[in-house]
Design a protein around this motif. Sequence first.
Motif, PDB file in Angstrom:
ATOM      1  N   GLN A 129       0.826  -1.201   0.000  1.00 28.51           N
ATOM      2  CA  GLN A 129       0.000   0.000   0.000  1.00 28.51           C
ATOM      3  C   GLN A 129       0.862   1.253   0.000  1.00 28.51           C
ATOM      4  OE1 GLN A 129      -2.405  -0.605   3.477  1.00 28.51           O
ATOM      5  NE2 GLN A 129      -3.456  -2.382   2.603  1.00 28.51           N
ATOM      6  N   GLU A 131       2.534   1.580  -3.407  1.00 30.67           N
ATOM      7  CA  GLU A 131       1.588   1.940  -4.457  1.00 30.67           C
ATOM      8  C   GLU A 131       1.236   3.423  -4.397  1.00 30.67           C
ATOM      9  OE1 GLU A 131      -2.893   0.703  -6.054  1.00 30.67           O
ATOM     10  OE2 GLU A 131      -1.883  -0.511  -4.530  1.00 30.67           O
ATOM     11  N   ARG A 132       1.033   3.955  -3.198  1.00 30.26           N
ATOM     12  CA  ARG A 132       0.710   5.393  -3.093  1.00 30.26           C
ATOM     13  C   ARG A 132       1.971   6.249  -3.187  1.00 30.26           C
ATOM     14  NH1 ARG A 132       0.584   5.089   2.887  1.00 30.26           N
ATOM     15  NH2 ARG A 132      -1.312   3.812   2.802  1.00 30.26           N
ATOM     16  N   ASP A 133       3.146   5.609  -3.022  1.00 29.98           N
ATOM     17  CA  ASP A 133       4.433   6.296  -3.095  1.00 29.98           C
ATOM     18  C   ASP A 133       4.570   7.369  -2.021  1.00 29.98           C
ATOM     19  OD1 ASP A 133       6.975   6.341  -4.285  1.00 29.98           O
ATOM     20  OD2 ASP A 133       6.464   8.091  -5.509  1.00 29.98           O
ATOM     21  N   ARG A 134       3.945   7.124  -0.876  1.00 30.26           N
ATOM     22  CA  ARG A 134       4.029   8.024   0.272  1.00 30.26           C
ATOM     23  C   ARG A 134       3.863   7.200   1.541  1.00 30.26           C
ATOM     24  NH1 ARG A 134       5.880  13.012  -0.853  1.00 30.26           N
ATOM     25  NH2 ARG A 134       4.812  13.863   0.980  1.00 30.26           N
ATOM     26  N   ASN A 139       2.469   7.455   5.326  1.00 31.09           N
ATOM     27  CA  ASN A 139       1.636   8.241   6.226  1.00 31.09           C
ATOM     28  C   ASN A 139       2.089   7.975   7.652  1.00 31.09           C
ATOM     29  OD1 ASN A 139      -0.006   9.379   4.209  1.00 31.09           O
ATOM     30  ND2 ASN A 139      -1.318   7.572   4.166  1.00 31.09           N
ATOM     31  N   LYS A 160       9.401  11.483   1.056  1.00 26.41           N
ATOM     32  CA  LYS A 160       8.076  10.986   0.672  1.00 26.41           C
ATOM     33  C   LYS A 160       7.264  10.570   1.904  1.00 26.41           C
ATOM     34  CE  LYS A 160       9.169   9.612  -4.052  1.00 26.41           C
ATOM     35  NZ  LYS A 160       9.161   8.524  -5.057  1.00 26.41           N
ATOM     36  N   ASP A 185       4.015  11.959   4.505  1.00 25.72           N
ATOM     37  CA  ASP A 185       2.958  12.878   4.914  1.00 25.72           C
ATOM     38  C   ASP A 185       2.793  12.725   6.417  1.00 25.72           C
ATOM     39  OD1 ASP A 185       2.410  13.813   2.339  1.00 25.72           O
ATOM     40  OD2 ASP A 185       1.024  12.162   1.937  1.00 25.72           O
ATOM     41  N   ASP A 213       0.263   4.745   8.629  1.00 25.90           N
ATOM     42  CA  ASP A 213       0.921   3.441   8.507  1.00 25.90           C
ATOM     43  C   ASP A 213       1.680   3.061   9.770  1.00 25.90           C
ATOM     44  OD1 ASP A 213       0.162   3.212   5.710  1.00 25.90           O
ATOM     45  OD2 ASP A 213       1.662   4.779   5.343  1.00 25.90           O
TER      46      ASP A 213
END
Length: 341
Positions: free
Chosen positions: A30, A33-36, A38, A78, A80, A99
Amino acid sequence: MKATAFAGVFAVAAAIGGASLAEDGDTLSQVQERDRLNCGVNTGLVGFAAPDANGNWSGFDVAFCKAVAAAVLGDPSKVDYHPTDGETRFEMLADGSVDLLARNTTFTFSFDTGRDFDFVGVNYYDGQSFMVPKSLGITSAKDLDGASICVQSGTTTELNLKDYFEANMMEYQPVRLTSNAEGEQEYMSGACDAYTSDMSGLASTRAAFATPGDHVILPEIISKEPLGPVVRHGDNNWADIVRWTLYALIAAEEYGVTSANIEELSKNAQNPEVQRLLGANGDLGEMLGLDNEWAKRAIAASGNYGEIFAATIGDQTPIGLVRGLNAQWTQGGLMYAMPFR
């Protein structure tokens, strides 16, 4: 800054589906895929996690988030950052909004055995204390009988406070708060005689005052507060990645791997442990579903554990914290990385 001891949190987490997300999802996939990444952090604690006027976050916790992002995404930027308070952090982790939580929760029995959350280690050993205005002339927590005390609700801080005063047969009036920012505001307005929190948090709060010398942190440490990253229960690979990223930062300091010499050591290190750590030998990355330079990137992001500590909260910063229990095990502290082999 600590984990709530209230069982209701577990019911909330289960109700919003945190367990099923962890069981059905692959957090690494996950994130990639979002390339970030959290990352759940404090609502704002100078030295640990706080944004500047332009919204750029920095601090001890932020550096760990960057290390994880560097390990799994190849880029420490990368990330947030999601501010979380004593009540929202668990819901946000459980429902997948973040995450991981970075060092804003105390490693306790209730959370480690709860079905929704797993601690992956300790990256700051702390303890609860009290801060008072110097003008009050108070030199010990034993002098706080009858005092009003600001405390964040829904935390082990609140429970420790109750236990301490009961054990010492003293009375107090709690002034309950939802965040450190509110606590600082209420304390400075005179709404309470003392403010209680982790000693490191009090040092950070005091450092932000216009006249830090007008406030005293009392010497008593009334609890053990091992703080560390938290992930959802059930995704073992993601837990391994976060855990071993923490160990990589700690091991790097022990073996003298720094942000300045990491490139040289990745080519010329003679120590087999350092070779494995930096991906020059072995296949440790493959075991995590990453490439072999994941730890090298994590260390290069902000430096090793000692570099991060010194730059963000150390004794040469306004926060002014000494290493103490957070020194390497070879120097009388508790910081100890498991072997990379």
